[in-house]
Design an enzyme around this catalytic site. Structure first.
Site, mmCIF file in Angstrom:
data_model
loop_
_atom_site.group_PDB
_atom_site.id
_atom_site.type_symbol
_atom_site.label_atom_id
_atom_site.label_comp_id
_atom_site.label_asym_id
_atom_site.label_seq_id
_atom_site.Cartn_x
_atom_site.Cartn_y
_atom_site.Cartn_z
ATOM 1 C CB CYS A 33 -0.967 -0.037 1.179
ATOM 2 S SG CYS A 33 -2.419 0.998 0.908
ATOM 3 N NE ARG A 86 -9.098 5.690 0.876
ATOM 4 C CZ ARG A 86 -7.851 6.095 1.102
ATOM 5 N NH1 ARG A 86 -7.541 7.373 0.981
ATOM 6 N NH2 ARG A 86 -6.917 5.246 1.456
ATOM 7 C CG HIS A 106 -4.640 -3.761 3.361
ATOM 8 N ND1 HIS A 106 -4.976 -2.752 2.492
ATOM 9 C CD2 HIS A 106 -5.691 -3.899 4.185
ATOM 10 C CE1 HIS A 106 -6.181 -2.307 2.798
ATOM 11 N NE2 HIS A 106 -6.643 -2.985 3.811
#
Lengths: 246, 454
Positions: A98, A132, A200
C-alpha cells in the site's frame, strides 16, 4: 550439522507505517519460521535510523496515514534509499504494501505536494480526485520457483493511482477488484525479489503460500518448504477469495 | 404530536414499515428528512436542553449511563437508545419521543451534519480510535472534521477526554471545556499497545512522551517540544479496582466532592465511559448523588457485556468491532482466572467494515494459554480462527463453524466438566456488530434474551 538458517527481517517504520494490520504479515513469517525450525530475527528501523543492507534478508514496509507517510517518505529518501538499493542489488527480498509500495516508486503526487520515492521500482503514483479504490481483491500471479499461476487474495483501500514504467512488470493480473489504477488490469509490481502491492488484509495471513515463497526467496531455500498443517490457513485463503468473488 | 403534517406522514411510514415486518428503526426519520431537510432542527426546537455524544467506542453504553443518571431527576428523555445514530435515527427518535431533554449518540462521521441542526447545550467527545478504515477513513481526517464541528459550536459546552490527545486538543481554544480522565497510575500498562494511534503531536508531529498509558493511546502524555500537554481533568477516577468481567469500583472525583462508585460493568473502558457520562450529566446540571447512583444502576447496553442464561449456561456477549475496543474486552477477559470458552463471530458486512484486517491489530495474544475452546463463526470464521492460531491458541482447540446457530449449539454443548455443585463456566461471545445483532436475534428466538427493539 548445517547451521540453522535465520530469517532476518527489517521492518521499516513499524510504529508509523502499520495502518492496515501490517503486524499480521510479520507474525505469519515469524510463526511459520518457528514451526519449521528456522530462526527469525526482527529489527525495526524508525525515523533517522540507518539501515545495514547486508544485515537483513527481507525488508518490510507497510502503509500509513497521509501525514505519517510524508514523514517516512522524506526519511526513506534521506537515510535508507542507498541501503535498500544495495540490499535489492544483492538479492534481498523486499515486500512493500500500500503506502509502502507507493514509496518504492519514483514519486507520489498529491494535490498540494509531491512526495518523493526511492525509485527502486519504475512507477509513479498520482492522488486521484475520484473515489478511493476500496474492496476485496484477487489477483493471479506467476512467481519463480512455483509452477503455474497462483491466486493472491486481499483487501485494497487507496486513493493513489499507480502507473508502471514501460520496463516494469506488475505483480499480477486483476481477477476481481481494482488494482493499480482501477482500469489497467495490473496489480502491484515485481522486479526479482522486490515486490510492491496494494493488497493488505493483511496479505500474508490470507496467502500463507506467499509467506513461504517470500521466506524461501529471502533465504535462498528451495520450494516447497517443509509442509505444515495449513488447514486453517487454507480455509482463510478460500474465505478471502470467496469474499473477492473468485 | 410535534412537527406538523410532514412529521405525521413520516410516522405513518414508520408504522407501515413495522407492520410489514421490516424493522423501520430509522425509516420515519429518513422520510421526515426527505420531506424537510431541517427536520432535526424543527423537531428538536421544543426541547429545553440537548446533549450529544460521539466517540469511536462506548457511545451506546455512555448514553445509557447518562440516561440512568438523568432518570433520577425530573428529566423526560428523548433518546436514540436503539443505537440508530445517523441523521435518520436521530430524526426518528425525535418523531417517536415526547420529552424535554434530548440525549443523542451520533456516529462520528455524521457529527458535522447533525450538531448544527441540534445545536446541543453540551457535546461529549469521548475518544477516537482506528476503526473501519474502509468506511471512516483515517483517524486524522475524522479529527479534522470534529475540529470543524467544534469551531462552529461556540455556544456549546465541550466535554472532552483529557487522556486522549487527539480529543483533548479539540478544546485548545476553549477555556470553558470540561475534561475527564483517569488519575490512578496503578492502571497503567507497561507501554503503548500495538494498535495505539495518535501517538504523535497533532501540532508539531513529535512523538508524545507518556508517563502512563491506560488504554490504546489514552494516558498521561505531553509533547516534548512543550506545545501540548494533557489538561487537568475536573472529573476523574482514582482508586480503581477492576473486578473481572463483573464490574469495576472507583472513586469519582468532582469539583463538588468525591463519591465511591460500584459500576456493574467491567473493565477500564467502562470506567472511562462512566467518567464521560458523569462529566456530561454534571454539565447538564445533575447533582453528584444522582451521578453516583445512576452509574451504579446502569444496565448493560444491548450486546455490550450483556449476560443471558441459555439452558444451564451463562452467555456473556461482548461486542468487538475495532482493535482498541477488542483489546479492552480481551484485557477484561484475561482478568478472569482459568481457561475460557469463546464464541468468536467475525462478519464482514458493511456495518462491520468489509475489511477484516483489524483482527490482526487486536491483541488476541492476551488470551494465549487462556482458551479451553474457541468456536469461530461468521462470514469470515476462518480468518478469526487463523488469528487465534497465530496468537498462540493451539489449533486443536479451535473449531470453525460459519453458521451461527450451529456454532452456538456447538459452543454451548461442549461445556467443561465441573464439580456437580458448581455452575458450568460461562461462554464468552465476541461478535462484531452485525454478528451481535444476529446472535441476539438467535437468542431471542430461543427465548433466552429479551428483544430490545420492543
Amino acid at each position: 550439522m548445517a547451521e540453522r538458517p535465520v530469517l532476518r527481517v527489517c521492518a521499516l517504520y513499524p510504529d508509523l507505517m502499520n495502518i492496515y494490520a501490517d503486524r499480521g504479515n510479520l507474525l505469519l513469517l515469524e510463526r511459520r519460521c518457528a514451526w519449521r525450525g528456522l530462526g527469525f530475527r526482527l529489527t525495526g528501523a524508525g525515523i533517522g535510523d540507518a539501515v545495514d543492507p547486508d544485515a537483513h534478508d527481507l525488508f518490510y514496509l507497510g502503509g500509513g496515514q497521509d501525514r505519517d507517510q510524508v514523514l517516512c517518505a522524506h526519511d526513506l529518501v534521506e537515510h535508507k534509499s542507498a541501503a535498500l538499493h544495495a540490499a535489492a542489488a544483492r538479492g534481498a527480498a523486499i515486500l512493500a504494501v500500500c503506502g509502502g509500495y507507493q514509496l518504492l516508486g519514483r514519486s507520489y503526487e498529491l494535490a498540494d505536494q509531491t512526495i518523493p520515492g526511492i525509485g527502486l521500482l519504475d512507477l509513479t503514483t498520482v492522488r486521484h480526485e475520484g473515489p478511493r479504490l476500496i474492496g476485496n481483491v484477487a489477483i493471479e500471479v506467476e512467481l519463480p520457483g512455483l509452477e503455474g499461476p497462483r491466486v493472491l487474495a486481499g483487501f485494497e483501500n487507496h486513493a493513489g493511482r499507480t502507473e508502471l514504467g514501460a520496463r516494469e512488470r506488475p505483480l499480477g493480473r486483476v481477477l476481481r477488484g481494482h488494482g493499480n489504477t482501477g482500469r489497467s488490469g495490473a496489480e502491484g509490481a515485481r522486479r526479482g525479489h522486490v515486490v510492491g502491492t496494494y493488497l493488505h488484509g493483511p496479505l500474508l495471513p490470507k496467502n500463507a503460500w506467499f509467506a513461504d515463497w517470500l521466506t524461501a526467496t529471502a533465504l535462498g531455500l528451495d520450494l516447497p518448504l517443509d509442509p505444515l498443517d495449513d488447514a486453517l490457513e487454507d480455509a482463510a485463503h478460500r474465505s478471502a477469495r470467496r469474499a473477492a468473488g473468485v | 404530536m410535534r412537527g406538523g403534517w410532514k412529521a405525521g406522514v413520516a410516522r405513518a411510514a414508520g408504522a407501515a414499515s413495522r407492520l410489514a415486518g421490516r424493522g423501520g428503526t430509522s425509516l420515519p426519520g429518513k422520510v421526515a428528512l426527505r420531506l424537510d431537510p431541517h427536520a432535526i432542527r424543527t423537531l428538536s426546537s421544543g426541547l429545553q436542553r440537548t446533549a450529544v455524544i460521539s466517540a469511536t467506542n462506548g457511545k451506546t453504553t455512555t448514553a445509557a449511563m447518562v440516561a440512568a443518571i438523568l432518570d433520577r431527576g425530573s428529566a423526560r428523555l428523548v433518546t436514540n437508545s436503539a443505537g440508530a445514530n445517523m441523521a435518520g435515527g436521530i430524526a426518528a427518535a425525535l418523531l417517536a419521543g415526547e420529552g424535554d431533554t434530548g440525549l443523542f449518540e451520533v456516529d462520528e462521521f455524521w457529527l458535522d451534519r447533525v450538531v448544527p441542526e441540534l445545536e446541543p447545550g453540551a457535546l461529549l467527545l469521548a475518544n477516537l480510535f482506528r476503526d473501519q478504515l474502509d468506511r471512516y477513513g483515517e483517524l486524522e481526517s475524522i479529527a479534522d472534521r470534529w475540529a470543524g464541528v467544534v469551531a462552529r459550536a461556540a455556544g456549546t459546552t465541550l466535554v472532552l477526554n483529557a487522556d486522549d490527545p487527539l480529543v483533548a486538543d479539540l478544546g485548545r481554544d476553549r477555556p470553558d471545556a470540561v475534561y475527564f480522565g483517569v488519575e490512578d497510575t496503578a492502571m497503567a500498562m507497561p507501554g503503548l499497545q500495538h494498535a495505539a494511534d495518535s501517538t504523535h503531536c497533532r501540532r508539531c508531529g513529535a512523538p508524545y512522551v507518556y508517563d502512563a498509558v491506560f488504554l490504546g493511546h489514552q494516558g498521561h502524555y505531553h509533547c516534548p517540544t512543550g506545545d501540548a500537554r494533557r489538561p487537568a481533568p475536573a472529573i476523574a477516577a482514582t482508586e480503581i479496582v477492576l473486578d473481572g468481567v463483573r464490574g469495576a469500583r472507583f472513586t469519582l472525583r468532582t469539583p463538588e466532592g468525591d463519591a465511591p462508585v460500584a459500576l456493574p460493568l467491567p473493565g477500564l473502558y467502562n470506567v472511562y465511559n462512566a467518567l464521560a457520562a458523569a462529566a456530561l450529566a454534571r454539565a447538564l446540571g445533575a447533582p453528584l448523588a444522582d451521578v453516583a447512583a445512576g452509574l451504579q444502576a446502569v444496565a448493560a447496553a444491548f450486546g455490550r457485556a450483556e449476560t443471558v442464561r441459555v439452558g444451564a449456561r451463562d452467555l456473556s456477549i461482548m461486542l468487538v468491532k475495532n482493535p482498541a475496543g477488542a483489546n479492552e474486552v480481551l484485557r477484561t477477559l484475561a482478568l478472569e482466572d482459568g481457561e475460557h470458552d469463546l464464541l468468536a463471530v467475525l462478519n464482514d458486512r458493511v456495518a462491520d467494515g468489509r475489511d477484516v484486517s483489524w483482527v490482526w491489530d487486536a491483541d488476541f495474544e492476551l488470551l494465549a494459554g487462556r482458551v479451553r475452546r474457541a468456536t469461530c463463526s461468521g462470514t469470515r470464521a476462518a480468518e478469526m480462527a487463523l488469528r487465534l492460531k497465530y496468537a498462540g491458541v493451539p489449533a486443536g482447540r479451535i473449531a470453525v463453524e460459519e453458521d451461527l446457530a450451529a456454532a452456538l449449539d456447538r459452543a454451548l454443548g461442549d461445556a467443561p466438566d465441573t464439580r456437580p455443585a458448581a455452575p458450568p463456566a460461562p461462554l464468552f461471545a465476541l461478535p462484531t456488530y452485525t454478528a451481535m445483532l444476529a446472535l441476539r436475534e438467535e437468542l431471542v428466538r430461543r427465548g433466552a434474551a429479551g428483544s430490545s427493539f420492543g
